[in-house]
Design a protein around this motif. Structure first.
Motif, mmCIF file in Angstrom:
data_model
loop_
_atom_site.group_PDB
_atom_site.id
_atom_site.type_symbol
_atom_site.label_atom_id
_atom_site.label_comp_id
_atom_site.label_asym_id
_atom_site.label_seq_id
_atom_site.Cartn_x
_atom_site.Cartn_y
_atom_site.Cartn_z
ATOM 1 N N GLY A 1 0.753 -1.054 0.100
ATOM 2 C CA GLY A 1 0.017 -0.050 0.056
ATOM 3 C C GLY A 1 0.861 1.215 -0.108
ATOM 4 N N THR A 2 1.997 1.278 0.231
ATOM 5 C CA THR A 2 2.927 2.455 0.116
ATOM 6 C C THR A 2 2.509 3.467 -1.010
ATOM 7 N N PHE A 3 2.608 2.874 -2.200
ATOM 8 C CA PHE A 3 2.099 3.675 -3.316
ATOM 9 C C PHE A 3 0.940 4.600 -3.297
ATOM 10 N N TYR A 4 -0.040 4.058 -2.450
ATOM 11 C CA TYR A 4 -1.424 4.519 -2.569
ATOM 12 C C TYR A 4 -1.508 5.512 -1.237
ATOM 13 N N LEU A 5 -0.733 5.622 -0.251
ATOM 14 C CA LEU A 5 -1.373 6.134 1.184
ATOM 15 C C LEU A 5 -0.519 7.358 1.272
ATOM 16 N N TRP A 6 -1.560 8.307 1.918
ATOM 17 C CA TRP A 6 -1.147 9.597 2.319
ATOM 18 C C TRP A 6 -1.348 9.987 3.853
ATOM 19 N N THR A 7 -0.356 10.810 4.111
ATOM 20 C CA THR A 7 -0.552 11.436 5.551
ATOM 21 C C THR A 7 -1.418 12.800 5.335
ATOM 22 N N LEU A 8 -2.122 13.286 6.479
ATOM 23 C CA LEU A 8 -2.789 14.401 6.294
ATOM 24 C C LEU A 8 -1.699 15.573 5.846
ATOM 25 N N GLN A 9 -0.699 15.425 6.445
ATOM 26 C CA GLN A 9 0.295 16.678 6.399
ATOM 27 C C GLN A 9 0.973 16.500 4.731
ATOM 28 N N GLN A 10 0.814 15.325 4.110
ATOM 29 C CA GLN A 10 1.397 15.116 2.697
ATOM 30 C C GLN A 10 0.124 15.837 1.856
ATOM 31 N N VAL A 11 -0.937 15.672 2.257
ATOM 32 C CA VAL A 11 -1.968 16.331 1.455
ATOM 33 C C VAL A 11 -1.897 17.915 1.601
ATOM 34 N N ILE A 12 -1.926 18.229 2.520
ATOM 35 C CA ILE A 12 -1.584 19.660 2.785
ATOM 36 C C ILE A 12 -0.512 20.511 2.159
ATOM 37 N N GLU A 13 0.656 19.785 2.112
ATOM 38 C CA GLU A 13 1.677 20.183 1.746
ATOM 39 C C GLU A 13 1.997 20.188 0.201
ATOM 40 N N HIS A 14 1.152 19.524 -0.714
ATOM 41 C CA HIS A 14 1.097 19.567 -2.071
ATOM 42 C C HIS A 14 -0.064 20.341 -2.668
ATOM 43 N N LEU A 15 -0.954 20.770 -1.867
ATOM 44 C CA LEU A 15 -2.202 21.605 -2.200
ATOM 45 C C LEU A 15 -2.372 22.921 -2.057
ATOM 46 N N THR A 16 -2.824 23.697 -2.594
ATOM 47 C CA THR A 16 -3.365 25.188 -2.256
ATOM 48 C C THR A 16 -4.349 24.818 -0.930
ATOM 49 N N GLN A 17 -4.555 26.222 -0.131
ATOM 50 C CA GLN A 17 -5.575 26.083 0.822
ATOM 51 C C GLN A 17 -6.891 25.742 0.087
ATOM 52 N N LYS A 18 -7.364 26.075 -1.014
ATOM 53 C CA LYS A 18 -8.516 25.984 -1.318
ATOM 54 C C LYS A 18 -8.878 24.451 -1.970
ATOM 55 N N GLU A 19 -7.749 24.118 -2.490
ATOM 56 C CA GLU A 19 -7.585 22.379 -2.806
ATOM 57 C C GLU A 19 -7.731 21.683 -1.506
ATOM 58 N N ALA A 20 -6.845 21.979 -0.673
ATOM 59 C CA ALA A 20 -6.739 21.154 0.452
ATOM 60 C C ALA A 20 -8.233 21.185 1.331
ATOM 61 N N ASP A 21 -8.849 22.457 1.546
ATOM 62 C CA ASP A 21 -10.151 22.384 2.295
ATOM 63 C C ASP A 21 -11.298 21.697 1.358
ATOM 64 N N ALA A 22 -11.083 21.716 -0.140
ATOM 65 C CA ALA A 22 -12.297 20.815 -0.544
ATOM 66 C C ALA A 22 -11.897 19.183 -0.667
ATOM 67 N N PHE A 23 -10.239 18.898 -0.590
ATOM 68 C CA PHE A 23 -10.095 17.402 -0.510
ATOM 69 C C PHE A 23 -10.568 17.048 0.838
ATOM 70 N N ILE A 24 -10.001 17.673 1.822
ATOM 71 C CA ILE A 24 -10.389 17.291 3.378
ATOM 72 C C ILE A 24 -12.015 17.237 3.692
#
Length: 542
Positions: free
Chosen positions: A273-296
């Motif tokens: 599963g390593t290829f597919y998994l994300w931490t919340l910090q990784q999600v926030i790190e790679h997205l804009t605030q608007k994108e992160a809000d929508a994703f979360i």
């Protein structure tokens, strides 16, 4: 076991000194697997993989099991101790082993000989659809969809039956069961939320935590299911799921010349599963605030992960938060694209690059189903390209020989009955959409070879393989599992071909096949749902 035992120097040394060790790819040789799976079930009362069987030199099994740990645990003997005990008995009390092997082999032969049993009442056979539907209804999980407890498999053979049953009867609950199942699957971790495509199964009942392996046969069948759902309901979500899954298969499993590889592994970088998994910090790190809000908002990840939050476990909403909060759709799409691009930089899971005719036949049919419903000409083109690849690379027109498996330019084993039946089905589907006589002609040629090699003229039904001296018995595949049985597809092909080119001998063999399995069909219809669905269609005349 490969890592724990076969790669252990002491274990490997003992194996090589005392046994001839043969590792079988069960996807290349399902006939070998079926014989010895029957043996382990007879010896232990259960089956499964990895499958370990010890044989005499004339291929008769005398001991079998599934997983053996490297050290004794959970009441299971270690693999090493089993090897030592069996070697000791072989060298000092061999007569006991030979006697046991003879008894087991005779039992298997009797079982194989009784696999074709007929009932005489055609009406009894015809009226199985309602009974099958009610059985599936009783197995259905009304909260999360699917059938049975964890680990939970999508079981597209059941879903396809229910959709066919709905089309014939307009029973609303048949459609509702499929819709709920596919909604939960598409909202869960078993579905690749970024790249599309389906994992093999879920480790839990809620479709949250998958076994990350992706198989061609699952994706092909589920593409057919969502395409049919779009045809029946007109809901765009099913169209998008179909498009995403087709795109995944073409992009990540497609061979440049046509045809499709078998699978992607669950592991990458040494861990599942390593290829597919994300931490919340990784999600926030790679997205804009608007994108992160929508994703979360949409997916509901937490610091602990999006599949451990008790709220998400209890509300039945799987990994998607679905809180009712408004989500900017463009921001969500942008977020998914960005994270997919980041993921694509990671080391990919290993890919099983053998190409199997059986599974590619399924994928041809899936592409045709998607083309009929979505009217995307690239799907028809890809179906044709796949058929051309098989004809060019896996069919020896001089020797008139079809091969089952191709890898790195080499055809590995001769085709089995299921390869013929699924490829013929795909070619007939392709002919119906393209109206090109070459596909019809090849389907007829393959059906003639298929019937000559595999049909049981005495009892009816098709053997898994052609007669060969290196196998203990010949079996007939009549059981639907993760894919339909080869015999069920052969029945459909026989009736279709007779209607298409007026070859009554094909229909006669199809009827004899139905009759051969009619006893089991009547007593256990859910084990043969594909055949029940065919019997419930306008195609079959008993």
């Amino acid at each position: 076991m490969a890592h724990e035992s076969f790669e252990n120097e002491n274990t490997a040394k003992f194996m090589n000194e005392n046994f001839f060790n043969i590792k079988v790819d069960r996807e290349e040789r399902p006939d070998v697997d079926a014989i010895y799976m029957m043996a382990v079930q007879a010896l232990t009362g259960s089956g499964g993989w990895p499958l370990s069987v010890w044989l005499t030199p004339d291929l008769k099994p005398f001991f079998a099991g599934t997983y053996f740990p490297p050290e004794e645990r959970y009441g299971r003997a270690s693999f090493s101790s089993v090897l030592h005990q069996l070697a000791d008995i072989w060298f000092h009390e061999r007569s006991k082993i030979l006697e046991s092997a003879e008894q087991i082999s005779e039992m298997l032969k009797q079982f194989a000989g009784n696999s074709s049993q007929a009932v005489s009442d055609p009406l009894q056979i015809r009226n199985l659809a309602r009974q099958t539907y009610e059985s599936l209804q009783s197995m259905f999980d009304p909260k999360f969809g699917g059938f049975g407890p964890a680990p939970k498999f999508p079981m597209p053979v059941y879903l396809s039956f229910l959709l066919d049953y709905f089309e014939r009867t307009h029973e609303p609950n048949a459609l509702a069961m499929v819709e709920l199942t596919m909604e939960k699957i598409s909202m869960g971790g078993i579905y690749d939320q970024l790249g599309g495509g389906y994992a093999r199964y879920s480790t839990d009942e809620k479709w949250l935590v998958p076994h990350f392996e992706k198989m061609l046969y699952d994706n092909a069948q589920l593409i057919s299911v969502t395409a049919q759902l779009f045809k029946l309901t007109g809901q765009n979500k099913w169209k998008e799921l179909t498009r995403e899954a087709v795109s995944y298969v073409i992009k990540d499993l497609g061979h440049p010349e046509g045809g499709f590889y078998s699978a992607e592994d669950a592991d990458s970088e040494g861990k599942e599963g390593t290829f597919y998994l994300w931490t919340l910090q990784q999600v926030i790190e790679h997205l804009t605030q608007k994108e992160a809000d929508a994703f979360i908002k949409f997916f509901g990840p937490t610091l602990q992960g999006n599949f451990v939050d008790p709220h998400h476990l209890e509300d039945g909403k799987n990994i998607l938060a679905q809180t009712g909060a408004s989500v900017d759709p463009e921001a969500l799409i942008s977020a998914k694209k960005k994270l997919l691009a980041v993921r694509n930089q990671r080391p990919r899971p290993a890919r099983d690059e053998k190409i199997l005719v059986e599974w590619n036949g399924l994928m041809i049919s899936a592409l045709i189903q998607a083309f009929k419903v979505l009217q995307d000409p690239s799907y028809l083109e890809m179906a044709e390209k796949t058929a051309q690849f098989i004809h060019r690379r896996m069919f020896d027109s001089t020797a008139v020989q079809l091969y089952r498996s191709w890898c790195d330019g080499v055809c590995i084993v001769k085709a089995q009955q299921s390869d013929f039946s699924f490829l013929i089905q795909g070619l007939l589907d392709l002919y119906e959409c393209s109206n090109k006589d070459n596909w019809k002609g090849w389907a007829v040629q393959l059906q003639e070879i298929h019937d000559q090699l595999f049909f049981d003229e005495e009892l009816g039904g098709y053997f898994m393989n052609n007669a060969r001296p290196d196998l203990l018995i010949r079996l007939k595949d009549n059981n639907d599992n993760v894919i339909p049985s080869g015999n069920s597809i052969a029945v459909r092909n026989g009736f279709r071909l007779t209607r298409l080119i007026d070859r009554p001998e094909f229909q006669i063999r199809a009827k004899k096949t139905i009759q051969a399995f009619s006893s089991r069909l009547v007593s256990q219809p859910t084990s043969m749902v594909s055949l029940v669905s065919i019997l419930n269609s306008n195609l079959v005349e008993l």
